[in-house]
Motif scaffolding. Structure first.
Motif, mmCIF file in Angstrom:
data_model
loop_
_atom_site.group_PDB
_atom_site.id
_atom_site.type_symbol
_atom_site.label_atom_id
_atom_site.label_comp_id
_atom_site.label_asym_id
_atom_site.label_seq_id
_atom_site.Cartn_x
_atom_site.Cartn_y
_atom_site.Cartn_z
ATOM 1 N N TYR A 87 2.316 3.005 14.784
ATOM 2 C CA TYR A 87 3.198 2.757 13.628
ATOM 3 C C TYR A 87 3.524 1.275 13.482
ATOM 4 N N THR A 88 3.893 0.608 14.568
ATOM 5 C CA THR A 88 4.263 -0.802 14.454
ATOM 6 C C THR A 88 3.053 -1.661 14.106
ATOM 7 N N ASN A 89 1.876 -1.245 14.550
ATOM 8 C CA ASN A 89 0.649 -1.957 14.182
ATOM 9 C C ASN A 89 0.362 -1.781 12.689
ATOM 10 N N ILE A 90 0.527 -0.554 12.186
ATOM 11 C CA ILE A 90 0.371 -0.300 10.750
ATOM 12 C C ILE A 90 1.380 -1.137 9.957
ATOM 13 N N ARG A 91 2.600 -1.204 10.451
ATOM 14 C CA ARG A 91 3.635 -2.013 9.794
ATOM 15 C C ARG A 91 3.197 -3.465 9.693
ATOM 16 N N ARG A 92 2.583 -3.974 10.753
ATOM 17 C CA ARG A 92 2.094 -5.352 10.747
ATOM 18 C C ARG A 92 1.035 -5.558 9.651
ATOM 19 N N PHE A 93 0.084 -4.638 9.552
ATOM 20 C CA PHE A 93 -0.944 -4.745 8.515
ATOM 21 C C PHE A 93 -0.322 -4.749 7.117
ATOM 22 N N LEU A 94 0.573 -3.798 6.865
ATOM 23 C CA LEU A 94 1.158 -3.665 5.534
ATOM 24 C C LEU A 94 2.040 -4.860 5.183
ATOM 25 N N ASN A 95 2.797 -5.352 6.148
ATOM 26 C CA ASN A 95 3.636 -6.524 5.893
ATOM 27 C C ASN A 95 2.802 -7.771 5.614
ATOM 28 N N ASP A 96 1.585 -7.809 6.160
ATOM 29 C CA ASP A 96 0.680 -8.938 5.917
ATOM 30 C C ASP A 96 -0.184 -8.733 4.680
ATOM 31 N N GLY A 97 0.014 -7.608 3.982
ATOM 32 C CA GLY A 97 -0.753 -7.349 2.774
ATOM 33 C C GLY A 97 -2.201 -6.992 3.022
ATOM 34 N N GLN A 98 -2.487 -6.428 4.219
ATOM 35 C CA GLN A 98 -3.858 -6.088 4.573
ATOM 36 C C GLN A 98 -4.075 -4.575 4.524
ATOM 37 N N LYS A 99 -5.324 -4.190 4.343
ATOM 38 C CA LYS A 99 -5.694 -2.783 4.386
ATOM 39 C C LYS A 99 -5.651 -2.308 5.832
ATOM 40 N N VAL A 100 -5.112 -1.125 6.053
ATOM 41 C CA VAL A 100 -4.984 -0.580 7.408
ATOM 42 C C VAL A 100 -6.296 0.094 7.809
ATOM 43 N N PRO A 101 -6.914 -0.300 8.933
ATOM 44 C CA PRO A 101 -8.124 0.391 9.392
ATOM 45 C C PRO A 101 -7.823 1.866 9.668
ATOM 46 N N LYS A 102 -8.693 2.753 9.228
ATOM 47 C CA LYS A 102 -8.436 4.189 9.366
ATOM 48 C C LYS A 102 -8.169 4.587 10.811
ATOM 49 N N TRP A 473 2.412 12.760 6.098
ATOM 50 C CA TRP A 473 1.684 12.724 4.830
ATOM 51 C C TRP A 473 1.169 11.316 4.547
ATOM 52 N N PHE A 474 2.010 10.328 4.773
ATOM 53 C CA PHE A 474 1.611 8.932 4.557
ATOM 54 C C PHE A 474 0.478 8.549 5.519
ATOM 55 N N GLY A 475 0.586 9.003 6.771
ATOM 56 C CA GLY A 475 -0.473 8.731 7.736
ATOM 57 C C GLY A 475 -1.798 9.350 7.316
ATOM 58 N N LEU A 476 -1.760 10.588 6.818
ATOM 59 C CA LEU A 476 -2.975 11.245 6.346
ATOM 60 C C LEU A 476 -3.564 10.507 5.144
ATOM 61 N N LYS A 477 -2.700 9.975 4.307
ATOM 62 C CA LYS A 477 -3.170 9.182 3.155
ATOM 63 C C LYS A 477 -3.880 7.914 3.644
ATOM 64 N N LEU A 478 -3.264 7.208 4.602
ATOM 65 C CA LEU A 478 -3.867 5.985 5.128
ATOM 66 C C LEU A 478 -5.204 6.276 5.801
ATOM 67 N N ARG A 479 -5.304 7.457 6.416
ATOM 68 C CA ARG A 479 -6.566 7.844 7.067
ATOM 69 C C ARG A 479 -7.590 8.379 6.062
ATOM 70 N N GLU A 480 -7.194 8.453 4.794
ATOM 71 C CA GLU A 480 -8.066 8.986 3.737
ATOM 72 C C GLU A 480 -8.551 10.385 4.114
ATOM 73 N N SER A 481 -7.612 11.205 4.557
ATOM 74 C CA SER A 481 -7.918 12.555 5.017
ATOM 75 C C SER A 481 -8.614 13.364 3.929
ATOM 76 N N LYS A 482 -9.617 14.126 4.342
ATOM 77 C CA LYS A 482 -10.346 15.013 3.430
ATOM 78 C C LYS A 482 -9.673 16.383 3.341
ATOM 79 N N LEU A 483 -8.572 16.557 4.069
ATOM 80 C CA LEU A 483 -7.938 17.870 4.148
ATOM 81 C C LEU A 483 -6.592 17.922 3.429
ATOM 82 N N ILE A 484 -6.342 16.981 2.541
ATOM 83 C CA ILE A 484 -5.133 17.040 1.721
ATOM 84 C C ILE A 484 -5.545 16.964 0.254
#
Length: 519
Positions: A87-102, A473-484
């Motif tokens: 989570y904190t790593n994802i926060r770092r990506f988003l705060n830096d305006g970067q795409k989060v690696p799946k 739900w947000f995590g599944l979105k970031l992972r581009e889940s095929k199951l939602i």
């Protein structure tokens, strides 16, 4: 920041042309050439940051859990995971305006970053068990089962004495401001929590490893902090040698019935000696037999090796946090000190058996790299996660009830139709079993809880359920889940806001702000 001249090639071309035109006299009119080049001065642009050009961060591949049939796979077994580095790593990506690696997204670590209103245990067991069954917001007609564990809150005065060995990476890759300088300030937060009879040692490693602070009383805080201040970065990274030395020092000063723990702080970029994930895993699995626990703190970006850090924590009876700023250091090492540094139960495993009368298919949300074989549940030799003082752990199962048509499972099979003829246990949705060991124990203790097939609407679910589900739900979105089937950011944010409660530190509000940055 360096300047990058787009016209550098054009300058050379002009120079070459000028030289060629004057070849007879061998007179090169540099002044004329420079005048032509100066006309392109506005094309000077800022050069991109080197870290973005040479990004070598690594993440273990995560394959999303599929739906499974309770007839074919009646048992779902996994180890708890109290880590929240993802989570904190994802926060770092988003705060830096970067795409989060799946593969940087581990949904369970996102859910477990947040505090929920689970009650304290009321019996002899070290944690309480809490469940809730409601609707899935991302797949119509599906359900969600939430399982929450709440660890017992033990007062500091009752916690065992500690033998801490800080293992600090001082290699050249740690020179950035968000690495060793942030690390030093972070460690000072933890030092403030130490007691007089606690012992502290510091081991560093770069090209080689060495002891920079021999075992020191916890009340000599100035001496310990000075030792951190004197650290400087330089050289290659002999991580394996450092780990071996740290375990040796921890074992030499082992406190019986105490809290013996190594705290490793690094970017994970091991490039000398043991460096592969498999070698590191073998080393840590061998060392955990010593009874020494492990806390892994990750720092930095660009060359961050999440895959190695996770292996260290998973295989070493440990936990793992990513420190993206001093506020996170204060949360994990200060406010969450007891939960982060003191285990109240180890090798905690969960096994769920779903009733095929009510469950057509199920899937565990997250925990992909924490899944265990069914037979591992009762095998006390199999390692699992630890639970700290006042720690909470949450897991979600998505369930397709019997009789519900779904695009995510085959419904036209001739010989494997769901068995709906079960007459016994007619009102039970599932039976959940838990196994854990005491921090210094070798034999596991079992707990059992039965879940009724009684679902409530999402509107009537608890604030905890709504918020936790929005995070998943947000995590599944970031992972581009095929199951939602629904990945609407506005719907995720709306659900999170409806579950916004018990947010004294503002972390849940911060999550909503992060979610608002993703379309």
């Amino acid at each position: 920041m360096k300047k990058h001249h787009l016209f550098s090639s054009f300058f050379l071309l002009l120079l070459f042309t000028n030289c060629k035109n004057n070849s007879a006299s061998r007179h090169y009119n540099i002044e004329e050439t420079m005048e032509a080049v100066e006309a392109f001065e506005p094309l000077i642009i800022d050069e991109p940051q080197t870290g973005l050009e040479t990004n070598t961060e690594s993440y273990a591949e995560v394959e999303e859990n599929p739906f499974e049939s309770p007839n074919k796979s009646p048992l779902s077994t996994f180890s708890i995971d109290v880590d929240n580095a993802s989570y904190t790593n994802i926060r770092r990506f988003l705060n830096d305006g970067q795409k989060v690696p799946k593969d940087a997204v581990r949904v369970e670590e996102m859910m477990n970053f947040f505090k929920y209103s689970y009650p304290q245990p009321k019996d002899a067991h070290p944690f309480s068990i809490n469940t809730e069954y409601s609707q899935s917001p991302w797949n119509e007609n599906h359900k969600l089962l939430k399982i929450g564990l709440q660890g017992k809150d033990i007062p500091m005065t009752n916690l065992p004495l500690s033998n801490f060995v800080f293992l600090i990476d001082v290699s050249g890759s740690m020179s950035d401001a968000n690495k060793l300088p942030l690390l030093k300030e972070s460690m000072k937060i933890l030092v403030k929590e130490l007691r007089e009879k606690d012992k502290v040692s510091i081991v560093v490693y770069a090209g080689s490893a060495g002891v920079v602070l021999k075992p020191t009383s916890g009340d000599e805080k100035e001496k310990i902090m000075d030792a951190f201040d004197d650290l400087n970065a330089g050289g290659s990274t002999s991580g394996g040698e450092g780990i071996e030395l740290a375990y040796k020092l921890a074992e030499q000063n082992f406190i019986k019935e105490g809290n013996n723990r190594i705290i490793i702080a690094t970017d994970g970029d091991f490039n000398v000696g043991i460096s592969s994930d498999s070698e590191m895993e073998d080393l840590i699995e061998e060392k955990r037999k010593s009874g020494v626990y492990l806390t892994v703190l990750g720092f930095g970006m660009g060359n961050y090796k999440d895959s190695k850090m996770e292996i260290l924590a998973d295989k070493g009876n440990g936990n793992y946090a990513y420190i993206d700023n001093i506020q996170e250091a204060n949360r994990f090492l200060g406010k969450e000190f007891k939960g982060s540094m003191f285990a109240i139960a180890k090798d905690v495993k969960i096994q769920v058996e779903f009733n095929p009368k009510h469950v057509q298919a199920y899937r565990l949300i997250g925990y992909e790299n924490r899944k265990l074989k069914a037979e591992d549940f009762k095998n006390d030799a199999i390692d699992a996660g630890e639970l700290g003082s006042n720690h909470s752990v949450t897991a979600l199962y998505e369930i397709i009830p019997t009789g519900v048509e779904s695009n995510y499972i085959a419904s036209d099979l001739k010989y494997t139709k769901a068995n709906s003829e079960v007459t016994n246990y007619a009102n039970e949705l599932a039976t959940i079993k838990f196994r854990y060991k005491k921090p210094d124990g070798d034999k596991s203790i079992e707990m059992v809880k039965t879940i009724e097939n009684k679902s409530i609407s999402l509107d009537n679910s608890s604030a905890d359920f709504k918020f936790c589900t929005s995070v998943a739900w947000f995590g599944l979105k970031l992972r581009e889940s095929k199951l939602i089937s629904n990945s609407s950011s506005s719907a995720i944010i709306k659900l999170a806001k409806s579950g916004l409660a018990n947010d004294e530190d503002g972390y849940k509000s911060e999550f909503i702000r992060l979610a608002e940055t993703v379309n």
